[in-house]
Design an enzyme around this catalytic site. Structure first.
Site, PDB file in Angstrom:
ATOM      1  N   HIS A  80       0.840  -1.202   0.000  1.00 43.05           N
ATOM      2  CA  HIS A  80       0.000   0.000   0.000  1.00 43.05           C
ATOM      3  C   HIS A  80       0.879   1.258   0.000  1.00 43.05           C
ATOM      4  CE1 HIS A  80      -3.612   2.339   1.630  1.00 43.05           C
ATOM      5  NE2 HIS A  80      -2.604   3.148   1.896  1.00 43.05           N
ATOM      6  N   GLU A  81       1.867   1.281   0.892  1.00 45.68           N
ATOM      7  CA  GLU A  81       2.732   2.465   1.021  1.00 45.68           C
ATOM      8  C   GLU A  81       3.675   2.597  -0.184  1.00 45.68           C
ATOM      9  OE1 GLU A  81       1.844   4.632   3.078  1.00 45.68           O
ATOM     10  OE2 GLU A  81       0.565   3.350   4.291  1.00 45.68           O
ATOM     11  N   HIS A 138       1.820   4.228  -2.862  1.00 43.84           N
ATOM     12  CA  HIS A 138       1.775   5.689  -2.682  1.00 43.84           C
ATOM     13  C   HIS A 138       3.057   6.332  -3.219  1.00 43.84           C
ATOM     14  CE1 HIS A 138      -1.934   6.485  -0.572  1.00 43.84           C
ATOM     15  NE2 HIS A 138      -1.671   5.577   0.352  1.00 43.84           N
TER      16      HIS A 138
END
Length: 146
Positions: free
Chosen positions: A58-59, A62
């Site tokens: 997820h990070e 980003h």
């Protein structure tokens, strides 16, 4: 994951620093300017597979999204596309792992003629510095330290 990010998006993630110093209810956070991902150490110890397979991806998504499209919405369509490409089947904006709050909020008890109130540190300090007075919303009496 680096090969995938490089081949699909032209973004090298091999120099991303990963630290385990995040506390509180967040599972992870990325700072693209510092090329750093911070993960919640408590959650990494309790849920290593979920933190690796979901939160870390997820990070990274980003970071990749910011690298190719700095003005994209944090969980918008660009991010979702990148997250899916990096292996997240169903990208989510939040996690559902139980956490503990980063800090305990101390309350200060004050009373009037009819009730007792728990005031925040901010209100307590305003009273101590004589910057504010608070009154009971029912009887109107000035609150005093319990």
């Amino acid at each position: 994951m680096n090969r995938l990010a490089q081949s699909k998006f032209g973004v090298d993630i091999s120099n991303l620093k990963i630290s385990y110093n995040l506390k509180g209810q967040r599972a992870g956070i990325v700072n693209p300017a510092k090329k750093e991902i911070r993960l919640n150490k408590e959650l990494c110890l309790k849920y290593p597979e979920k933190m690796t397979n979901e939160v870390l991806v997820h990070e990274v998504a980003h970071f990749v999204t910011f690298s190719i499209s700095p003005n994209a919405k944090p969980h918008g369509k660009e991010w979702k596309y990148v997250a899916r490409t990096l292996g997240l089947d169903n990208p989510k904006t939040t996690h559902n792992m139980p956490t503990t709050k980063a800090r305990k909020v101390k309350g200060y008890f004050y009373k009037c003629g009819c009730n007792t109130y728990k005031l925040s540190s901010i209100r307590h300090n305003r009273i101590k510095r004589k910057e504010a007075e608070y009154a009971c919303k029912y009887c109107g009496e000035k609150l005093r330290k319990a």
